[in-house]
Design an enzyme around this catalytic site. Structure first.
Site, PDB file in Angstrom:
ATOM      1  N   GLN A   1       0.917  -1.288   0.209  1.00 41.25           N
ATOM      2  CA  GLN A   1      -0.062   0.426   0.187  1.00 41.25           C
ATOM      3  C   GLN A   1       0.374   0.939  -0.438  1.00 41.25           C
ATOM      4  O   GLN A   1       1.784   1.332   1.054  1.00 41.25           O
ATOM      5  CB  GLN A   1      -1.141  -0.063   1.229  1.00 41.25           C
TER       6      GLN A   1
ATOM      7  N   ARG B   1      -0.342   4.406   0.634  1.00 46.76           N
ATOM      8  CA  ARG B   1      -0.712   5.756   0.800  1.00 46.76           C
ATOM      9  C   ARG B   1      -0.177   5.239   2.756  1.00 46.76           C
ATOM     10  O   ARG B   1      -0.458   3.673   3.059  1.00 46.76           O
ATOM     11  CB  ARG B   1      -2.047   5.563   1.116  1.00 46.76           C
TER      12      ARG B   1
ATOM     13  N   GLU C   1      -4.015   1.881  -8.280  1.00 49.72           N
ATOM     14  CA  GLU C   1      -5.580   2.325  -7.632  1.00 49.72           C
ATOM     15  C   GLU C   1      -5.104   3.310  -7.092  1.00 49.72           C
ATOM     16  O   GLU C   1      -6.259   3.948  -6.984  1.00 49.72           O
ATOM     17  CB  GLU C   1      -5.973   1.112  -6.482  1.00 49.72           C
TER      18      GLU C   1
ATOM     19  N   ARG D   1     -12.387   1.161   2.328  1.00 49.25           N
ATOM     20  CA  ARG D   1     -13.855   0.571   3.117  1.00 49.25           C
ATOM     21  C   ARG D   1     -13.483  -0.173   4.382  1.00 49.25           C
ATOM     22  O   ARG D   1     -14.162  -1.124   4.819  1.00 49.25           O
ATOM     23  CB  ARG D   1     -14.170  -0.439   1.374  1.00 49.25           C
TER      24      ARG D   1
ATOM     25  N   GLU E   1      -9.062  -0.986   0.545  1.00 44.23           N
ATOM     26  CA  GLU E   1      -8.309  -0.665   2.105  1.00 44.23           C
ATOM     27  C   GLU E   1      -9.200   0.600   3.005  1.00 44.23           C
ATOM     28  O   GLU E   1      -9.792   0.452   3.929  1.00 44.23           O
ATOM     29  CB  GLU E   1      -7.280  -0.237   2.821  1.00 44.23           C
TER      30      GLU E   1
END
Length: 297
Positions: free
Chosen positions: A49, A51, A124, A93, A91
């Site tokens: 990830q 972020r 994404e 959600r 992630e």
């Protein structure tokens, strides 16, 4: 069957154009995927990830929406060796449903490799506008390494300019303190790019502190950096005695920063329309600047 990210990274050829998946084929694949209910305590975040900071306020807002309307789109996961499920997409959600203390969540299970999982997670997030410049830069760097691409090839596949990719990645050369300030949104990307002009890390950090403390905009920062890097170019220094100029090279870094900060402030006052007269004196013990501001214009 093409992998989910094949439309971004075709066959590995660094100059090969983007391969597009036909819409009908993609819809058929999605329709064939089964949505199942998974225990939320068996789901773990994506290790790839990009972020690093999630806005708690927006997660709270999303959780309220899910509580009212339910989950419109299930999360996508893959099964790991230790019988857990790693998130591929969704992630935010997942975090929202966890905040609601759901026991089970709707999910689609896909069989993907590490490389495919990383690529999907990165792409994404790059398609969103909420990433900070550093998170975006890290995502670009990871995609370059995963697919052994040049910056030009990556730019072509993502539909971006090569300069955009290069400027973002260049931010990763800044000190960690500066990168953290970008992640926390204490400074903007334009602030950070201006700091690149300063080669000494200690001066970069000193300037970073001044940006935060004084709430400088980009223009004020650029003026400060100009004074820092070209102290002899200012009009006020041109009027100073030559011996002052020659001795300036021997002034310590901290004193030089202090002097340049004062001169920047005076320059800003002058630009506001007030005529300021200054007198400079360099003694053995101190450097004296006398400022005369007229009471009337």
């Amino acid at each position: 069957m093409k992998s989910p990210f094949s439309r971004f990274f075709g066959g590995g050829n660094k100059t090969e154009p983007i391969v597009e998946i036909e819409v009908e084929q993609e819809e058929t694949v999605r329709a064939a995927e089964e949505v199942i209910q998974l225990p939320i305590n068996q789901i773990v975040p994506n290790r790839f990830q990009p972020r690093t900071i999630f806005d708690d306020g927006k997660i709270e807002e999303l959780s309220r929406t899910i509580h009212t309307h339910g989950v419109i789109q299930p999360i996508v996961v893959r099964k790991t060796m230790d019988n857990q499920y790693e998130i591929i997409a969704g992630e935010r959600r997942y975090r929202a449903m966890k905040k609601l203390q759901w026991v089970e969540v709707p999910a689609i299970v896909r069989n993907l490799t590490d490389k495919e999982t990383a690529s999907i997670a990165l792409i994404e997030n790059l398609q969103r506008e909420e990433l900070t410049a550093i998170e975006e830069a890290v995502a670009y760097q990871q995609l370059l390494e995963l697919h052994e691409l040049t910056q030009e090839a990556l730019a072509q596949r993502l539909g971006k300019g090569q300069s955009t990719i290069a400027n973002k990645i260049r931010l990763l050369k800044l000190p960690q303190e500066v990168q953290q300030a970008i992640l926390k949104r204490e400074i903007s990307e334009r602030h950070a790019r201006a700091l690149i002009a300063i080669k000494e890390q200690s001066l970069q950090l000193d300037t970073l502190q001044q940006i935060i403390e004084n709430d400088w905009n980009v223009r004020q920062l650029e003026e400060h950096i100009h004074l820092l890097l070209h102290p002899l170019d200012e009009e006020q220094l041109e009027e100073a005695p030559r011996k002052v100029k020659s001795k300036r090279k021997a002034i310590s870094k901290d004193v030089r920063i202090a002097l340049n900060t004062i001169k920047q402030s005076l320059s800003m006052v002058t630009k506001s329309g007030i005529t300021v007269k200054t007198e400079e004196e360099d003694t053995e013990e101190y450097y004296q600047i006398t400022v005369k501001i007229p009471k009337k214009k």
